[in-house]
Write an enzyme that holds these catalytic residues in place. Structure first.
Site, short mmCIF file in Angstrom:
data_model
loop_
_atom_site.label_atom_id
_atom_site.label_comp_id
_atom_site.label_asym_id
_atom_site.label_seq_id
_atom_site.Cartn_x
_atom_site.Cartn_y
_atom_site.Cartn_z
N ARG A 35 34.27 38.83 49.92
CA ARG A 35 33.72 38.35 48.65
C ARG A 35 33.00 37.03 48.91
NH1 ARG A 35 39.22 39.67 47.56
NH2 ARG A 35 39.49 41.43 46.13
N LYS B 157 42.05 36.70 46.53
CA LYS B 157 42.46 36.41 45.16
C LYS B 157 43.96 36.17 45.11
CE LYS B 157 38.84 38.92 42.67
NZ LYS B 157 38.54 39.97 41.67
N HIS C 58 27.71 40.90 46.08
CA HIS C 58 28.68 41.97 45.87
C HIS C 58 28.12 43.32 46.29
CE1 HIS C 58 32.66 42.78 44.26
NE2 HIS C 58 32.20 43.92 43.82
N ARG D 176 29.14 43.88 49.76
CA ARG D 176 30.54 44.29 49.85
C ARG D 176 30.67 45.78 49.52
NH1 ARG D 176 35.91 42.41 49.49
NH2 ARG D 176 37.15 43.23 47.79
N HIS E 255 42.45 44.35 48.14
CA HIS E 255 42.75 44.84 46.80
C HIS E 255 44.27 44.95 46.61
CE1 HIS E 255 38.56 46.92 46.68
NE2 HIS E 255 38.50 45.68 46.24
N TYR F 264 34.76 51.55 44.55
CA TYR F 264 33.71 51.36 45.55
C TYR F 264 33.33 52.66 46.26
CZ TYR F 264 34.58 46.37 45.03
OH TYR F 264 34.71 45.11 44.53
#
Length: 348
Positions: free
Chosen positions: A191, A215, A285, A288, A311, A320
């Site tokens: 990211r 994240k 993005h 990605r 994730h 995706y």
């Protein structure tokens, strides 16, 4: 009355550095900042904390336009409060995206109920009771009342960049720093925030590994492709200023030389090269997404791809995955060739 967001020095470790205040007086909007303090104590990532603050800033501006004050009184809250907020956003031009509306309403709902646990806005109590009546055994996880308020989000169908588009965009870069940045997104699936958060000691070239903070401040180790290792080594040896900050990617010129690259600088970099190459879809993005599509086509399993992309659940990874009719045909033909044998001929 106007409101704005400020960032201040932390006085103690229980107070969020990000505050929402009145524009003219500087007086804090107490109910918002108490919620931000609670999230700060939970060690929420700075980016998430800032996002929550901006969402609440939007809400309090709407609230003030209706009630002429930024302070919330419990008697002003009704079951239709957040529904009215959704209607207001839906009538704006340009209209915010469904996901933006849902994020704003979700944060406002949590902040209000943090301040007023018995607030009637939304239909939380009635909804949960109705849910438990339908499920008398209490099985499963109770859904939040907000699920009734969510604006329908259209299914995302992000088309990855073609080989030609990637080659054209790639050839427009001149510095090894910029090539290394694009390489990390295209060959490692990072990211943009993860790229900017990298420090020099996160690169482990001798082990061909990269330590990434994703994240929720969760760390993961990624294998580095040989091409990425080469790009990083060239950047570190030839362009990265010395001395400079601990950041991996820093400004190369000007008064900020040696300081960590900013989000504004990152966006400006991609915007410039989109204009130069005329490839308007070449955003961070999209790289990605192209990485994820390439890995799936190369035969990588979804659980492995989930770990690479950082994730929390495999459902996010599925977003995706784009399967074209050509992909279906090719995989079917491959399976037939490998596993289906002709039936034996029987003689009577």
């Amino acid at each position: 009355m106007k409101f704005r967001l400020i960032q201040q020095q932390i006085s103690h470790n229980t107070q969020s550095p990000i505050r929402v205040v009145e524009q003219t007086t500087g007086r804090e909007v107490g109910w918002i900042n108490r919620y931000l303090d609670r999230e700060y104590v939970r060690r929420l990532a700075d980016t998430s904390l800032c996002s929550y603050a901006y969402n609440l800033l939007h809400f309090v501006r709407w609230w003030e336009s209706v009630h002429h004050t930024g302070d919330i009184r419990e008697r002003d809250l009704t079951e239709s409060t957040l529904l009215d907020y959704v209607k207001f956003q839906s009538s704006q031009q340009p209209r915010p995206s469904p996901s933006t509306i849902n994020d704003r309403v979700a944060v406002a709902d949590r902040a209000i109920h943090n301040e007023f646990p018995e607030a009637p806005c939304q239909i939380a109590r009635g909804f949960h009771q109705a849910f438990l009546q339908r499920r008398p055994m209490g099985l499963g996880r109770p859904r939040m009342a907000l699920s009734r308020m969510r604006v329908k989000v259209p299914k995302r169908n992000i088309v990855p960049l073609s080989v030609d588009e990637v080659a054209r965009f790639w050839s427009s870069f001149r510095t090894t720093r910029d090539l290394a940045i694009v390489g990390l997104m295209l060959l490692q699936g990072l990211r943009s925030a993860e790229v900017l958060a990298l420090n020099r000691d996160d690169v482990l070239p001798s082990e061909a590994q990269l330590r990434v903070r994703g994240k929720g401040n969760k760390f993961r180790f990624l294998p580095l492709a040989p091409e990425t290792v080469q790009l990083l080594e060239h950047y570190l040896r030839l362009e990265r200023p010395n001395p400079c900050s601990a950041a991996l990617f820093v400004s190369l010129k000007g008064r900020a030389r040696g300081a960590r690259m900013t989000r504004a600088g990152f966006r400006s970099l991609f915007r410039h090269h989109r204009q130069t190459t005329k490839i308007q879809l070449a955003n961070p993005h999209r790289f990605r997404h192209s990485f994820a599509s390439d890995m799936i086509r190369a035969g990588m399993s979804l659980p492995a791809l989930m770990q690479l992309m950082g994730h929390a659940g495999i459902q996010t990874t599925m977003i995706y995955v784009t399967v074209t009719p050509q992909d279906v045909y090719q995989q079917y033909a491959r399976a037939v060739a490998q596993h289906i044998r002709p039936l034996p001929v029987t003689t009577s």
